[in-house]
Design a protein around this motif. Sequence first.
Motif, PDB file in Angstrom:
ATOM      1  N   PHE A 252      -1.573   5.799  11.104  1.00  0.00           N
ATOM      2  CA  PHE A 252      -1.579   4.791  12.178  1.00  0.00           C
ATOM      3  C   PHE A 252      -1.079   3.434  11.696  1.00  0.00           C
ATOM      4  N   CYS A 253      -0.802   3.291  10.405  1.00  0.00           N
ATOM      5  CA  CYS A 253      -0.750   1.951   9.815  1.00  0.00           C
ATOM      6  C   CYS A 253       0.681   1.469   9.540  1.00  0.00           C
TER       7      CYS A 253
ATOM      8  N   PHE B 273      -0.550   4.337   0.457  1.00  0.00           N
ATOM      9  CA  PHE B 273      -1.335   5.436   1.029  1.00  0.00           C
ATOM     10  C   PHE B 273      -0.718   5.978   2.329  1.00  0.00           C
ATOM     11  N   VAL B 274      -0.080   5.095   3.096  1.00  0.00           N
ATOM     12  CA  VAL B 274       0.610   5.484   4.326  1.00  0.00           C
ATOM     13  C   VAL B 274      -0.272   6.314   5.284  1.00  0.00           C
ATOM     14  N   CYS B 275      -1.349   5.721   5.729  1.00  0.00           N
ATOM     15  CA  CYS B 275      -2.160   6.339   6.781  1.00  0.00           C
ATOM     16  C   CYS B 275      -1.313   6.425   8.051  1.00  0.00           C
TER      17      CYS B 275
ATOM     18  N   ILE C 232       1.227  -1.333   7.823  1.00  0.00           N
ATOM     19  CA  ILE C 232       1.217  -2.212   6.641  1.00  0.00           C
ATOM     20  C   ILE C 232       2.155  -1.737   5.517  1.00  0.00           C
ATOM     21  N   PRO C 233       2.193  -0.441   5.193  1.00  0.00           N
ATOM     22  CA  PRO C 233       3.112  -0.026   4.130  1.00  0.00           C
ATOM     23  C   PRO C 233       4.571  -0.370   4.448  1.00  0.00           C
TER      24      PRO C 233
ATOM     25  N   ARG D 261      -6.274   9.970   6.130  1.00  0.00           N
ATOM     26  CA  ARG D 261      -7.164   9.316   5.190  1.00  0.00           C
ATOM     27  C   ARG D 261      -7.429  10.294   4.048  1.00  0.00           C
TER      28      ARG D 261
ATOM     29  N   CYS E  72       0.853  -1.190   0.000  1.00  0.00           N
ATOM     30  CA  CYS E  72       0.000   0.000   0.000  1.00  0.00           C
ATOM     31  C   CYS E  72       0.885   1.235   0.000  1.00  0.00           C
TER      32      CYS E  72
ATOM     33  N   GLU F 192     -10.664   0.409  -0.461  1.00  0.00           N
ATOM     34  CA  GLU F 192     -10.544   1.768   0.089  1.00  0.00           C
ATOM     35  C   GLU F 192     -11.525   2.734  -0.576  1.00  0.00           C
TER      36      GLU F 192
ATOM     37  N   VAL G 210      -3.986  -5.714  -0.393  1.00  0.00           N
ATOM     38  CA  VAL G 210      -3.974  -4.718   0.687  1.00  0.00           C
ATOM     39  C   VAL G 210      -4.806  -3.501   0.279  1.00  0.00           C
ATOM     40  N   ASN G 211      -4.684  -3.113  -0.974  1.00  0.00           N
ATOM     41  CA  ASN G 211      -5.388  -1.926  -1.453  1.00  0.00           C
ATOM     42  C   ASN G 211      -5.798  -2.199  -2.897  1.00  0.00           C
TER      43      ASN G 211
HETATM   44  S1  SF4 Z   1      -4.956   1.673   6.506  1.00  0.00           S
HETATM   45 FE1  SF4 Z   1      -5.134   0.650   4.515  1.00  0.00          FE
HETATM   46  S2  SF4 Z   1      -4.970   2.368   3.062  1.00  0.00           S
HETATM   47 FE2  SF4 Z   1      -4.144   3.116   4.986  1.00  0.00          FE
HETATM   48  S3  SF4 Z   1      -1.931   2.704   4.866  1.00  0.00           S
HETATM   49 FE3  SF4 Z   1      -2.877   0.964   5.934  1.00  0.00          FE
HETATM   50  S4  SF4 Z   1      -3.219  -0.526   4.327  1.00  0.00           S
HETATM   51 FE4  SF4 Z   1      -2.910   1.453   3.284  1.00  0.00          FE
END
Ligand code: SF4
Length: 440
Positions: A162-163, A158-160, A165-166, A274, A156, A234, A200-201
């Motif tokens: 809190f996340c 997007f790099v929110c 995952i990226p 977001r 992903c 998303e 993931v996205n």
């Molecule tokens: S919340 Fe979803 S959209 Fe946002 S960075 Fe994490 S994986 Fe990507």
Amino acid sequence: MVSRTKKRASLHTLGCRLNQSETLLIKQRLKADGYEIVPFGEPADLGIINTCTVTNLADSKCRQSIRQFTRQNPDAYTAVIGCYSQMGSKEIAAIEGVDLIIGNQEKMSVVDYIGQEKNEKPVIVREKISQDDFSISYFGDAPFNQRANLKIQDGCSFVCSFCIIPFARGASRSRELGNILLEAEAKANQGVRELVITGVNIGTYRMEEADLLRVLEGLNAVKGIDRIRISSIEPTTIPTELFHWMNDPQHALLPFFHIPLQAGNDKVLREMRRRYTISEYLEFLHLAHESVDSLYLGTDIMVGFPGETEEEFQDTCSVFLENPFNFCHVFSFSEREGTVAAKRDDQVPLEERQCRSAYLRRLSSKKRYDFYGAYLGTTMRVLFEDPKPDFWPAYTDNYIRVVVPRDAMNGEDLANRCAEVRLNRIAADFVEGEIVRMLD
Ligand code: SF4
């Protein structure tokens, strides 16, 4: 020294659908290599734990599962792969009995790294995650019923705030279209009738000229695939062309959306980084609700983001209650090292996060109950799964969990068959139904 002549392998997955789809492919590869797959918890010669690191709780559950396996199987070769391996390899290495730790880049090749003997110290394979698009080389051919996750994308960009995952899975990249379709055909030949599109996205899927619509068009043409469900997608990435397909009874795409909202307050959304405002999100939600018949709308909501006040939390509850959502997955904010939100000094106390989370879960149960209630007395199409001791479980096209008691079926085998079912009674978190007619 471990003898692997018995070749019993036990796999365990934590976390998301993407992990589940990846574990399934690894399982297929092990079967092809002659392993017998045994349920997690039974004695095994090889253990593979596919991990998640989305919250602190996920990390802790991973450690528990690893310890459970190594305690029960002290002589087995133990491999730990996936997101927690990518981000927390040192913590995993401290657990006694672990032989191999592989991050996300190499995890699909875990079988190639498995040694003949236990290691004195865990081998750690934690390569930089490639930014390139990808293919998957092995799908297996073992029979597999009903519903399967199909990975089309990873990572992903997007790099929110809190996340994690990226960082754990890298930037967004897409799977080669022809390779996706090959796996879909293989799955259909194995007996799969429903594909759940996973990544993931997934709305950011791009492969040369192809986008998500092109992927769905291709999958819809695969013989034997009767249902296609899009997993979480998303906001801001969803093409409205999907509405038309969801309404078309000849198209396999099901009337189902799971669109993460995360918060119902613009200030919180902005700080989460977001990419939408509440009004933009709701505009799409209502358009979808009005355009697609019998649409299921689910969402993810995060409570206790740093600085979230009681009023802001109540805004989120109101947005959830007053709009056509049918269910939400509730997540309590969890400080993930390396993210912007984890560095903030206005963290919401843990008990408050838990309190908000419990409150929202109650609202969500009520919403789901109302959604199920709206379909009582109607007849819906379902696809049956493998039987449980007392009932046949199934989902309707719009994701109502249905069960048909086995004693009403005179021993008839319903597995992997479609039927029209009348929905009679809500019981706990499912609806009891009776078969009106079999469709195949
Ligand atoms: S919340 Fe979803 S959209 Fe946002 S960075 Fe994490 S994986 Fe990507």
